[in-house]
Scaffold this motif. Structure first.
Motif, mmCIF file in Angstrom:
data_model
loop_
_atom_site.group_PDB
_atom_site.id
_atom_site.type_symbol
_atom_site.label_atom_id
_atom_site.label_comp_id
_atom_site.label_asym_id
_atom_site.label_seq_id
_atom_site.Cartn_x
_atom_site.Cartn_y
_atom_site.Cartn_z
ATOM 1 N N ALA A 276 136.614 25.324 37.381
ATOM 2 C CA ALA A 276 137.776 24.424 37.418
ATOM 3 C C ALA A 276 138.779 24.817 36.336
ATOM 4 C CB ALA A 276 137.330 22.975 37.235
ATOM 5 N N VAL A 277 138.252 25.184 35.164
ATOM 6 C CA VAL A 277 139.131 25.623 34.071
ATOM 7 C C VAL A 277 139.866 26.900 34.490
ATOM 8 C CG1 VAL A 277 139.219 26.329 31.665
ATOM 9 C CG2 VAL A 277 137.543 24.640 32.411
ATOM 10 N N TYR A 278 139.091 27.827 35.050
ATOM 11 C CA TYR A 278 139.673 29.092 35.499
ATOM 12 C C TYR A 278 140.779 28.830 36.516
ATOM 13 C CZ TYR A 278 139.846 33.780 37.516
ATOM 14 O OH TYR A 278 140.272 35.001 37.961
ATOM 15 N N SER A 279 140.500 27.955 37.488
ATOM 16 C CA SER A 279 141.485 27.671 38.541
ATOM 17 C C SER A 279 142.726 27.002 37.969
ATOM 18 C CB SER A 279 140.898 26.727 39.589
ATOM 19 O OG SER A 279 139.670 27.204 40.020
ATOM 20 N N GLU A 280 142.530 26.135 36.978
ATOM 21 C CA GLU A 280 143.672 25.428 36.413
ATOM 22 C C GLU A 280 144.573 26.397 35.665
ATOM 23 O OE1 GLU A 280 142.753 22.584 33.341
ATOM 24 O OE2 GLU A 280 144.673 21.568 33.562
ATOM 25 N N GLU A 281 143.960 27.315 34.939
ATOM 26 C CA GLU A 281 144.765 28.166 34.077
ATOM 27 C C GLU A 281 145.316 29.379 34.811
ATOM 28 O OE1 GLU A 281 142.613 28.978 30.484
ATOM 29 O OE2 GLU A 281 142.805 26.899 29.838
ATOM 30 N N LEU A 282 144.590 29.885 35.808
ATOM 31 C CA LEU A 282 145.031 31.122 36.456
ATOM 32 C C LEU A 282 145.468 30.916 37.903
ATOM 33 C CD1 LEU A 282 142.383 33.428 34.824
ATOM 34 C CD2 LEU A 282 144.763 33.155 34.202
ATOM 35 N N GLY A 283 145.310 29.719 38.419
ATOM 36 C CA GLY A 283 145.861 29.403 39.725
ATOM 37 C C GLY A 283 145.144 30.070 40.883
ATOM 38 N N LEU A 284 145.706 29.875 42.053
ATOM 39 C CA LEU A 284 145.088 30.401 43.273
ATOM 40 C C LEU A 284 144.987 31.925 43.219
ATOM 41 C CD1 LEU A 284 143.981 29.615 46.055
ATOM 42 C CD2 LEU A 284 146.272 29.907 46.973
ATOM 43 N N MET A 285 145.987 32.552 42.626
ATOM 44 C CA MET A 285 145.977 34.009 42.544
ATOM 45 C C MET A 285 144.766 34.487 41.746
ATOM 46 S SD MET A 285 148.340 35.251 44.250
ATOM 47 C CE MET A 285 148.914 34.086 45.441
ATOM 48 N N GLY A 286 144.537 33.873 40.613
ATOM 49 C CA GLY A 286 143.391 34.227 39.785
ATOM 50 C C GLY A 286 142.086 33.971 40.513
#
Lengths: 378, 650
Positions: A276-286
């Protein structure tokens, strides 16, 4: 002159490629790059998710190095050795599971740890490897597709450790052990009638299973079905997780700029909910990039399985690869609200988890299969 | 066939495996696609919704407390201000062992046991993450000592903030009042939005009555807070509206002169500028230290203040109701003149006592042997009781009530201070309503000399003096002269509120009475002569006393005041205004248990007037030069009120 013969007539042997150099260490370069790359992404996210805690990143890196060491070690043994020790490994792991139930430490209401004084571990982690090894090894000696009797024996082999872990209770791990054994059986040619039959049976048994679940497990399922019903209680995890992911958008808020984890709204932000942290900070692209890395690892694993030289190796490599994907799917599915919350970490990224070492040891077996090829075959 | 099944078909196994791998790969990709769909749904389609939710999570609207307005006296002396203070704060959540930390802190900074008790009380009531003030006024030295040792004190911090302070301390404490922590009940009565970020509210005095002007309106800031509500950083800041400064008509020098003039005596002094109703001084003694309340008074000290028999928290000037005694006589004379019951030359004979027809009861003059024959002016000058008994009989209670009601007796003056009382102006209607009895003629006599049921506050006495000074004109008494915007400096003046003029048929009646009042202070034998004989201006005054114990009917002679225990002596009163022709100040003094109006309260009035009119006190207490040939200090202890046989309760 036949051009195919040219290399043979060449006066010098060809320059060994980078891949060959790693091959001599029994390491698969592609797999290594993918695993280390994913783990590095994990360390970077962990720094943010743990609230800029360098000690946690360092300790995770140490665990990664230990895992990579185990992987290198595991890659040195030949597939034949694995096939030979598989029954013993399975037997010892099962005994340890029984001991865990009898003597294990209680932690958070579950009995998962075995403490020998000098060492403390979760025998379930051994079983994650022992299960595919044992099933692959057993089916290797049987005519395939498996006969009815073989299927029954295999199912028994799978059921006993799964049950032992499930009553600890550790539903997540028991599902992974079940998956590891099941996938080996699936690759062995288990009839589709059996597969769909099993799915039907589980669906039919669900109400019975429901009554056997622990309260907190039942609560997780209810929460999963309607997280907003209890936004401050058990639904809090999943609600905050969805807020984190959704607010990230297409490109994310930027590394270290996520607010949900930094401000402690997201629980377990550096362990099970790190995605969730990863998705929040790096978005769908990440997220697409990370999912791509995982799919590449699974793909490489299936490729190794496809190229493997005997049934044992094929079944083992296939089962390990698919189990890895199941890890990824369960964790992501749980974090984005597709699956109920079960304690499954995001492989190579979540902080801690003794699973990192056992998982990398499994990848060591895959590399062993890839690099111990007999020249005569194929 | 069956045999074929039992041996391994390696080729077939490999074929099976290949197809299974393909299926597995497709399954993996479809599950990945499922995840992707869900992620697109969350991160693209519902992104706005979740972004809002995330902001709602972390952003907190927090109030910025406005700076409270200052309070000045008429010449700019600061009566209430905000001083920067170093506050020692403790965040309970961050302190491992509170008792141990307090113990160690007490070695570095001064910590009284009551401060610790108060602090522990607050810790229990506030959230664990919020800093609780332990000391609100650290000295620079203490700050330095703490800073050197701060590594030892996790969760303890020194912050700079504003705290209310009263530079003159107890002076004018009853007027200015104080602020204190807002209680639960107060929160219910105020607009919550105006108190965001504020922890204190005006409790008493001007601080309470002008709370809305002084407070200002809070600003707002958006802060980022974590899941536990702890503020982390500021995202937006909007300054609030600071409270308005108040300029009071109070003259701090006169106020202090009055407090000093009272000396050891308890009592009240009120001085009003009759030309506009501005209150120049308003003293109530004993006083208190308002700073105690700002810092949060501990319950022990508070209980002690409440239990003090002298009632220091009680504002005698507004809340104390005393019989006006002889100070009412000039007004009785004026009523008599207006009703043609007497004229200035009307004479009565005072033989020391008198009786009403059909009654055996004696009504006595304070002067045992009587004054002989006197006219109105002499009766006022020497405060003869018999003269005013006769005047009161002739007027009757109804006309007395109507006339004094015009002066505002029995009603609040509506000064801009809270908790004012109205005193009592008795009437037939009142007695029937409250006492369920008829009015008796004997009671009219007592009213005639300011005794009996009649009571007034010192403020009312000052106000009726001011109206006398203005020959029937006058203004509503008030303290706030102007409101000032602290930013622009724009000043809004409070216009004096004109009261309806008391219309007498003959202007000359006013002068007759005022001339008689000047006899009191400037003629030998006047009850106020001792205090005012050398005043550099013309004063119209009247002494009075309010009895504390009654005289029994069979006691022929009142005991001398000096023979009584202090707490049984009469209250001494004096009203005055000056200069008599063009009055600038009207004063009322009550010295509790001062015994004699002329000698105890008169000098106090004199000193207040000296300070206001001359800028210095020229009064010399009677000492080396004998005041007059008689060598007698003029006194006018009133004839104590015996229980009347007609009235069953007193």
């Amino acid at each position: 002159m036949n051009p195919l013969l040219t290399p043979l007539t060449s006066s010098r042997p060809p320059e060994p490629s980078l891949s060959d150099w790693f091959g001599r260490l029994h390491l698969d370069l592609w797999m290594l790059v993918l695993l280390v790359g994913t783990a590095c992404v994990g360390l970077v996210v962990l720094y943010s998710a743990s609230g800029h805690s360098m000690p946690q990143v360092v300790s995770q890196a140490e665990r990664l190095l230990l895992g990579l060491g185990m992987m290198t070690l595991a890659a040195q043994a030949t597939p034949e050795m694995y096939r030979a020790i598989a029954p013993w490994f399975y037997g010892v792991s099962t005994v340890l599971l029984v001991l865990t139930l009898l003597l294990g430490d209680h932690a958070k209401g579950a009995q998962r740890w075995l403490d020998f004084g000098f060492i403390r571990f979760q025998p379930a982690e051994f079983m994650k490897l022992a299960m595919p090894l044992a099933v692959a090894s057993y089916l290797h000696g049987q005519p395939l597709p498996p006969s009815f009797k073989t299927i029954l024996s295999t199912l028994a082999m799978i059921a006993v450790p799964t049950g032992l872990v499930a009553v600890q209770p550790d539903l997540g791990t028991s599902m992974l052990i079940l998956a590891a054994g099941g996938f080996a059986l699936y690759f062995g040619g288990l009839g589709y009638r059996w597969i769909f039959g099993a799915i039907g049976a589980v669906a039919a048994a669900a109400p019975v299973l429901w009554t056997r679940l622990h309260d907190y497990q039942r609560q997780r399922v209810l929460t999963f079905l309607d997280p907003e019903s209890d936004p401050l209680g058990t639904g809090y995890h999943i609600t905050q997780s969805k807020i984190a992911i959704g607010s990230g958008g297409l490109f994310g808020k930027g590394w270290l700029n996520g607010t949900q984890a930094k401000l402690d709204f997201l629980p377990e932000s550096h362990t099970d909910f790190i995605f969730a942290v990863y998705s929040e900070e790096l978005g769908l692209m990440g997220v697409m990039f990370l999912l791509g890395l995982y799919l590449a690892i699974v793909g490489r694993g299936l490729y190794i399985a496809f190229r493997a030289q005997d049934t044992f190796q094929r079944l083992l490599a296939g089962a390990l690869s698919l189990t890895f994907f199941v890890y990824v799917f369960i964790n992501m599915g749980m974090v984005i609200g597709l699956l109920p919350v079960v304690g499954v970490p995001l492989p190579l990224v979540s902080y801690g988890g003794t699973s990192m070492v056992s998982m990398l040891a499994g990848f060591g077996m895959l590399m062993s299969i890839q690099t111990h090829r007999k020249l005569l075959a194929s | 066939m069956s045999r074929h099944d039992k041996i391994k078909d390696l080729y077939r196994e490999k074929q099976t495996f290949a197809s299974r791998t393909l299926v597995a790969a497709i399954a993996c990709l479809s599950m990945a696609a499922l995840l992707t769909f869900r992620l697109v749904d969350l991160q693209v389609l519902q992104q706005t919704y979740y972004a809002t939710r995330a902001d709602q999570n972390r952003m907190r609207l927090s109030a910025v407390a406005p700076v409270r307005g200052l309070i000045y006296d008429r010449s700019g002396a600061v009566l209430a201000q905000n001083t920067p203070a170093f506050v020692l704060e403790v965040v309970p959540e961050q302190v491992k062992n509170l008792s141990d930390t307090l113990e160690r802190l007490s070695k570095i900074v001064r910590l009284e046991p009551n401060e610790i008790a108060r602090f522990r009380d607050r810790v229990r009531k506030s959230p664990r993450y919020r800093g609780v003030p332990l000391r609100t006024n650290l000295s620079l030295e203490e700050v330095a000592r703490f800073e050197v040792n701060r590594y030892d004190f996790d969760g303890v911090d020194v912050t700079a903030g504003l705290t209310r302070s009263y530079p003159l301390g107890g002076t004018a404490a009853h007027v200015v009042g104080y602020v204190g922590g807002i209680t639960e009940d107060e929160y219910k009565t105020v607009a919550e939005a105006s108190y965001r970020g504020l922890s204190q509210i005006g409790k008493v005095g001007i601080e309470k009555s002008h709370e809305n002007e002084l407070r200002g309106e809070p600003g707002a800031k958006v802060i980022e807070a974590n899941a536990y509500g702890r503020p982390l950083r500021e995202l937006d800041y909007q300054q609030g509206t600071p409270g308005r400064n108040l300029v009071l008509s109070l003259d701090a020098k006169v106020q202090m002169a009055a407090e000093q003039a009272l000396g050891e005596l308890d009592g009240a002094v009120v001085a009003i500028d009759p030309r506009n109703g501005e209150v120049i001084a308003l003293v109530s003694k004993p006083g208190f230290n308002p700073q105690l309340f700002v810092e949060g008074i501990d319950s022990k000290t508070y209980k002690a203040l409440l239990a003090d028999p002298k009632r220091p928290l009680y504002n005698r000037a507004l809340q104390g109701t005393y019989p006006p005694g002889s100070t009412i006589k000039p007004f009785m004379a004026l009523a008599g003149l207006e009703s043609d019951v007497i004229d200035p030359n009307h004479r009565e004979f005072c033989g020391g006592s008198m009786q009403l027809p059909n009654s055996s009861r004696y009504f006595r003059c304070w002067r045992r042997h009587g004054h002989g024959s006197l006219d109105m002016s002499e009766a006022i000058k020497r405060s003869c009781d018999i003269y005013f008994y006769q005047t009161a009989i002739s007027l009757g209670i109804d006309r007395i009530h109507t006339f004094l009601d015009e002066f505002g007796m029995g009603r609040q003056t509506e000064i801009d201070l809270p908790l004012e009382r109205g005193g009592l102006l008795p009437s037939r209607e009142w007695k029937r309503r409250v006492r369920k009895e008829n009015w008796y003629p004997g009671e009219t006599l007592n009213v005639g000399i300011g005794q009996g049921y009649m009571t007034a506050t010192p403020l009312q006495l000052a106000q009726i003096s001011a109206r006398m000074a203005m020959r029937g004109g006058g203004f509503k008494p008030h303290l706030v002269r102007a409101l000032q915007d602290p930013i622009t400096g724009a000043t809004e003046t409070v216009e004096p509120e004109l009261l309806p003029t008391i219309e007498n048929r003959r202007k000359a009646d006013w002068e007759s009475v005022i001339n008689a009042m000047q006899e009191v202070t400037h003629a030998e034998g006047g009850t106020g002569f001792g205090a005012f004989k050398d005043a550099g201006y013309r004063v119209a005054g009247k002494s009075g006393s309010a009895q504390v114990i009654g005289l029994k009917q069979d006691e022929k002679v009142a005991p001398t005041q000096e023979s009584l225990a202090l707490h049984l002596r009469d209250h001494a009163l004096f009203i005055a205004f000056a200069p008599a022709e063009a009055p600038q100040i009207a004063v009322a003094v009550i010295a509790e248990h001062g015994a004699h109006g002329g000698s105890a309260a008169g000098p106090i009035a004199r000193q207040v007037m000296d300070q206001y009119l001359l800028g210095e006190i020229r009064y010399r207490p009677p000492g080396s030069p004998p005041p007059n040939a008689m060598g007698v200090t003029p006194v006018d202890p009133e004839m104590p009120l015996p229980p009347t046989e007609e009235s069953t309760d007193g």
